[in-house]
Write an enzyme that holds these catalytic residues in place. Structure first.
Site, PDB file in Angstrom:
ATOM      1  N   HIS A  61     107.342   4.785  15.070  1.00 13.66           N
ATOM      2  CA  HIS A  61     106.880   5.899  15.889  1.00 13.66           C
ATOM      3  C   HIS A  61     106.765   5.418  17.326  1.00 13.66           C
ATOM      4  O   HIS A  61     107.033   4.250  17.624  1.00 13.66           O
ATOM      5  CB  HIS A  61     105.565   6.483  15.371  1.00 13.66           C
ATOM      6  CG  HIS A  61     104.386   5.568  15.435  1.00 13.66           C
ATOM      7  ND1 HIS A  61     104.283   4.411  14.689  1.00 13.66           N
ATOM      8  CD2 HIS A  61     103.220   5.649  16.146  1.00 13.66           C
ATOM      9  CE1 HIS A  61     103.129   3.824  14.929  1.00 13.66           C
ATOM     10  NE2 HIS A  61     102.465   4.547  15.825  1.00 13.66           N
ATOM     11  N   HIS A  63     104.108   5.522  19.577  1.00 15.33           N
ATOM     12  CA  HIS A  63     102.835   5.131  20.178  1.00 15.33           C
ATOM     13  C   HIS A  63     103.041   3.876  21.030  1.00 15.33           C
ATOM     14  O   HIS A  63     103.816   2.991  20.666  1.00 15.33           O
ATOM     15  CB  HIS A  63     101.805   4.828  19.090  1.00 15.33           C
ATOM     16  CG  HIS A  63     100.713   5.844  18.994  1.00 15.33           C
ATOM     17  ND1 HIS A  63     100.015   6.073  17.830  1.00 15.33           N
ATOM     18  CD2 HIS A  63     100.161   6.683  19.917  1.00 15.33           C
ATOM     19  CE1 HIS A  63      99.101   7.007  18.032  1.00 15.33           C
ATOM     20  NE2 HIS A  63      99.170   7.390  19.286  1.00 15.33           N
ATOM     21  N   ASP A  65     101.445   1.115  21.542  1.00 18.84           N
ATOM     22  CA  ASP A  65     101.272  -0.239  21.006  1.00 18.84           C
ATOM     23  C   ASP A  65     102.448  -0.682  20.149  1.00 18.84           C
ATOM     24  O   ASP A  65     102.639  -1.873  19.923  1.00 18.84           O
ATOM     25  CB  ASP A  65      99.959  -0.363  20.226  1.00 18.84           C
ATOM     26  CG  ASP A  65      99.811   0.631  19.094  1.00 18.84           C
ATOM     27  OD1 ASP A  65     100.191   1.800  19.295  1.00 18.84           O
ATOM     28  OD2 ASP A  65      99.303   0.255  18.016  1.00 18.84           O
ATOM     29  N   HIS A  66     103.271   0.268  19.711  1.00 20.81           N
ATOM     30  CA  HIS A  66     104.424  -0.068  18.872  1.00 20.81           C
ATOM     31  C   HIS A  66     105.726  -0.175  19.668  1.00 20.81           C
ATOM     32  O   HIS A  66     106.748  -0.596  19.121  1.00 20.81           O
ATOM     33  CB  HIS A  66     104.578   0.961  17.754  1.00 20.81           C
ATOM     34  CG  HIS A  66     103.489   0.881  16.731  1.00 20.81           C
ATOM     35  ND1 HIS A  66     103.687   0.373  15.470  1.00 20.81           N
ATOM     36  CD2 HIS A  66     102.172   1.229  16.793  1.00 20.81           C
ATOM     37  CE1 HIS A  66     102.546   0.418  14.791  1.00 20.81           C
ATOM     38  NE2 HIS A  66     101.616   0.933  15.581  1.00 20.81           N
ATOM     39  N   ASP A 176     102.166   3.290  10.931  1.00 26.69           N
ATOM     40  CA  ASP A 176     100.847   3.926  10.935  1.00 26.69           C
ATOM     41  C   ASP A 176     100.926   5.243  10.170  1.00 26.69           C
ATOM     42  O   ASP A 176     101.749   6.106  10.498  1.00 26.69           O
ATOM     43  CB  ASP A 176     100.387   4.203  12.365  1.00 26.69           C
ATOM     44  CG  ASP A 176     100.067   2.938  13.141  1.00 26.69           C
ATOM     45  OD1 ASP A 176     100.093   1.854  12.537  1.00 26.69           O
ATOM     46  OD2 ASP A 176      99.784   3.050  14.349  1.00 26.69           O
TER      47      ASP A 176
END
Length: 280
Positions: A61, A63, A65-66, A176
């Site tokens: 995904h 986000h 942090d990824h 996640d």
């Protein structure tokens, strides 16, 4: 045999001991980078994998942090590949990935221009090919297959998990998500499941509502373990620890998972490695 390396086991909160969320899966000569958290290339270098040696980048995904290190992966894979005609780096992710990659390359536009002007053998921008999926087959090369299925990280949508198979071994990377039928189906019978986890019992005690909100769309340790149990996987590999696991606390997390899953449970720091063999 598949080899899992937890390159980054951290979260959006910077941690001096944990890189951002990222997992390396090696299948023979192929190497897949699943998510690009901060510090991932340094961790990959520690296990002898350079950006130019990646077979593909898989994004669960979008986000921050990824994908925090996506730009570094794109640029470094380009400038460290000395092949006369390098193949494009495949980026596989959910819808929206192409837009993110385009924007990332635009952000590095000055750098790309500087390098093309300076180096005679760099004549074009980084060769990238983006493939967006929500479900179905995503890869079939040299005995390695990858299948995608939707996960549930709402309001972040769409999000996906990956199932990588080679030589009879299989590993599923959930990203996640909260528990969902599509992940159960993707992970059914897999030899290993890599699942992000949070300690909801701890997070709910933190006063800031913004922090408590993360319980809405992540799996607790017990929920991830229950997913592993329902899917009948061989090994549960936990990662993306929130809050970060303190020294000597690993067994607490393992014990929580063991209340829902009786198989092998892996809890590790960055660079923790797990070999995955077909179950007989």
């Amino acid at each position: 045999m598949l080899e899992i390396t937890l390159l980054g086991t951290g979260s959006p909160i910077p941690d001096p001991d944990r890189a951002g969320p990222s997992t390396l899966v090696r299948a023979g000569a192929q190497a897949f980078l699943v998510d690009c958290g901060r510090g991932v290339l340094q961790r990959a270098a520690a296990v002898g994998v350079g950006a130019a040696g990646l077979s593909a980048v898989l994004l669960t995904h979008l986000h921050s942090d990824h994908i925090a290190e996506l730009g570094d992966v794109l640029i470094t894979s380009w400038v460290t590949n000395f092949a006369a005609d390098p193949a494009p780096l495949p980026i596989i992710g959910p819808p929206g990935t192409a837009e993110v990659v385009e924007a990332t390359l635009k952000a590095f536009g000055h750098d790309i221009g500087y390098r093309i002007a300076h180096h005679a053998d760099l004549t074009t921008p980084p060769p990238i090919e983006v493939h967006e999926y929500t479900a179905g087959p995503a890869w079939d090369r040299d005995g390695v297959t990858i299948r995608v299925a939707p996960t549930d990280h709402r309001p972040v949508t769409p999000t996906i998990g990956f199932r990588i198979e080679s030589d009879g071994a299989s590993v599923v990377l959930a990203g996640d998500t909260v528990p969902c039928d599509s992940l159960d189906q993707l992970a059914a019978g897999a030899d290993a499941l890599v699942h992000t986890v949070i300690r909801k019992d701890i997070v709910t005690q933190i006063p800031q509502q913004r922090v408590k909100d993360i319980c809405d769309y992540h799996s607790s340790v017990q929920e991830a373990a229950a997913t592993a149990n329902r899917a009948g996987v061989g090994t549960l590999v936990m990662t993306h620890y929130v809050p970060a696991i303190g020294p000597g606390q690993e067994e607490q997390w393992r014990a929580l998972a063991a209340t829902e899953f009786s198989g092998r449970i892996e809890v590790g720091n960055d660079l923790h490695r797990v070999e995955v063999h077909p179950r007989r």
